[in-house]
Design an enzyme around this catalytic site. Structure first.
Site, PDB file in Angstrom:
ATOM      1  N   GLY A  37      19.758  18.899 -10.546  1.00 61.57           N
ATOM      2  CA  GLY A  37      19.024  17.494 -10.140  1.00 61.57           C
ATOM      3  C   GLY A  37      18.234  17.740  -9.242  1.00 61.57           C
ATOM      4  O   GLY A  37      18.269  18.654  -8.208  1.00 61.57           O
ATOM      5  N   GLY A  39      17.331  16.016  -6.628  1.00 60.01           N
ATOM      6  CA  GLY A  39      17.964  16.085  -5.225  1.00 60.01           C
ATOM      7  C   GLY A  39      18.810  17.360  -4.703  1.00 60.01           C
ATOM      8  O   GLY A  39      18.290  17.795  -3.504  1.00 60.01           O
ATOM      9  N   LEU A 205      -0.465  21.251  -7.908  1.00 60.71           N
ATOM     10  CA  LEU A 205      -1.271  21.842  -9.071  1.00 60.71           C
ATOM     11  C   LEU A 205      -0.896  22.802  -9.956  1.00 60.71           C
ATOM     12  O   LEU A 205      -1.682  23.655 -10.609  1.00 60.71           O
ATOM     13  CB  LEU A 205      -2.686  21.861  -8.515  1.00 60.71           C
ATOM     14  CG  LEU A 205      -3.321  20.899  -7.552  1.00 60.71           C
ATOM     15  CD1 LEU A 205      -4.332  21.560  -6.835  1.00 60.71           C
ATOM     16  CD2 LEU A 205      -3.695  19.702  -8.374  1.00 60.71           C
ATOM     17  N   ASP A 236      10.806  21.242  -7.056  1.00 62.94           N
ATOM     18  CA  ASP A 236      11.771  20.659  -6.190  1.00 62.94           C
ATOM     19  C   ASP A 236      12.071  21.582  -5.100  1.00 62.94           C
ATOM     20  O   ASP A 236      12.137  21.568  -3.931  1.00 62.94           O
ATOM     21  CB  ASP A 236      13.087  20.623  -6.812  1.00 62.94           C
ATOM     22  CG  ASP A 236      13.146  19.668  -8.004  1.00 62.94           C
ATOM     23  OD1 ASP A 236      12.271  18.807  -8.093  1.00 62.94           O
ATOM     24  OD2 ASP A 236      14.022  19.965  -9.184  1.00 62.94           O
TER      25      ASP A 236
HETATM   26  O1  RIB Z   1      13.485  18.953 -11.507  1.00 62.16           O
HETATM   27  C1  RIB Z   1      14.443  19.846 -12.379  1.00 62.16           C
HETATM   28  C2  RIB Z   1      15.651  18.936 -12.287  1.00 62.16           C
HETATM   29  O2  RIB Z   1      15.222  17.751 -12.950  1.00 62.16           O
HETATM   30  C3  RIB Z   1      16.702  19.379 -12.955  1.00 62.16           C
HETATM   31  O3  RIB Z   1      17.696  20.437 -11.987  1.00 62.16           O
HETATM   32  C4  RIB Z   1      17.469  18.216 -13.662  1.00 62.16           C
HETATM   33  O4  RIB Z   1      18.587  17.937 -13.131  1.00 62.16           O
HETATM   34  C5  RIB Z   1      16.337  16.899 -13.524  1.00 62.16           C
HETATM   35  O5  RIB Z   1      16.776  16.412 -12.466  1.00 62.16           O
END
Ligand code: RIB
Length: 288
Positions: A37, A39, A205, A236
């Site tokens: 996720g 988050g 980028l 992330d």
């Molecule tokens: O950015 C990667 C994430 O996008 C994954 O962990 C998946 O759960 C989605 O939310």
């Protein structure tokens, strides 16, 4: 302190020879699952970057272990609610070049109430960060509440949705988005990201690094070289590290540098939250 209103997913990973085409049935070379996720990935990255993070989210009965795992990774979980709705999940296919394609089931991630979000933010202090992505509900309420309490609002515009970001404009202090999302945003608003009355915009980028746009102008940063096996979660990781660096008092350039280092290690690993590097791994690899 970072208050992260964010998704928690069970990530299912399938390694495939190529991303599936319409109508194609494709056998995977391998299967695995883990915590993910956008988050949760950002919360784990921020905790691994030595920031204090409290996650605001929700999981179902099937995902109680994800809540525990966040805690094991150093993320505060009192504001992760248990719901009767199943935990969000993501089916992630990864091709031989490390590119991915993701199908999401939102599940409990869109069951957040104002009571859950407001209850968390009443514990926040001015200058804390509210961090958000676009995989939960409640962003509008969270941004309004955070601004009223004097928090800084950081938003990662992924998955991109013009309506979601439009409603937040005017209440974002730091916007992080990738090149494609920046183009989509420019199309939706008729303005480049730098003209949107947001103090700091960071456009990632990929292998080319990133660009920071602020009142002082634009500055580009090169990526650190990496052997790419899986880009999932690298953005992330970048955002979690970036916000953690800023929260810990680094200036933007130092925080971006740290985030680029973390992302370069992340793309060389398969998986998401469970394989995000910590500060020691970054120091061991880069020597500083
Ligand atoms: O950015 C990667 C994430 O996008 C994954 O962990 C998946 O759960 C989605 O939310």
């Amino acid at each position: 302190m970072i208050w992260n209103l964010g998704s928690i997913n069970i990530d299912n990973f399938y390694e495939v020879p190529h991303l599936p085409r319409a109508g194609e049935t494709l056998a995977a070379h391998s299967y695995g699952f883990g915590l993910g996720g956008k988050g949760a990935n950002m919360s784990v990255a921020a905790a691994r970057a030595a920031a204090r993070v409290s996650h605001i989210g929700a999981v179902g009965e099937d995902g109680r272990w994800t809540r525990e795992r966040l805690m094991e990774y150093g993320v505060d979980i009192p504001h992760v609610a248990n719901t009767p709705v199943p935990t969000g999940h993501a089916n992630i296919v990864i091709d031989a070049q490390g590119e991915n394609s993701i199908v999401l089931f939102q599940g409990a991630n869109v069951e957040l109430t104002e009571a859950i979000i407001g209850g968390a933010l009443t514990e926040a202090s001015p200058r804390d960060f509210l961090l958000m992505q676009n995989e939960t509900n409640g962003q509008d309420y969270a941004a309004t509440t955070a601004r009223a309490l004097g928090l800084r609002v950081a938003y990662a515009a992924a998955p991109f949705e013009a309506a979601a970001i439009n409603q937040l404009l005017g209440r974002i202090d730091l916007l992080v988005l990738n090149e494609v999302e920046a183009e989509q945003l420019a199309e939706a608003t008729g303005k480049p990201a730098g003209a949107l009355d947001i103090a700091d915009v960071v456009i990632t980028l990929g292998a080319k690094g990133c660009k920071w746009v602020s009142n002082a102008g634009e500055k580009c940063f090169d990526a650190y070289p990496a052997e790419v096996v899986d880009t999932t979660g690298a953005g992330d990781t970048f955002t979690g590290y970036l916000v953690a660096g800023l929260d810990r008092g680094m200036d933007m350039e130092a925080a971006i540098d740290l985030a680029l280092k973390a992302a370069s290690l992340m793309v060389a690993r398969r998986g998401t939250a469970d394989v995000i590097p910590d500060l020691k791994e970054i120091q061991d690899h880069f020597g500083s």
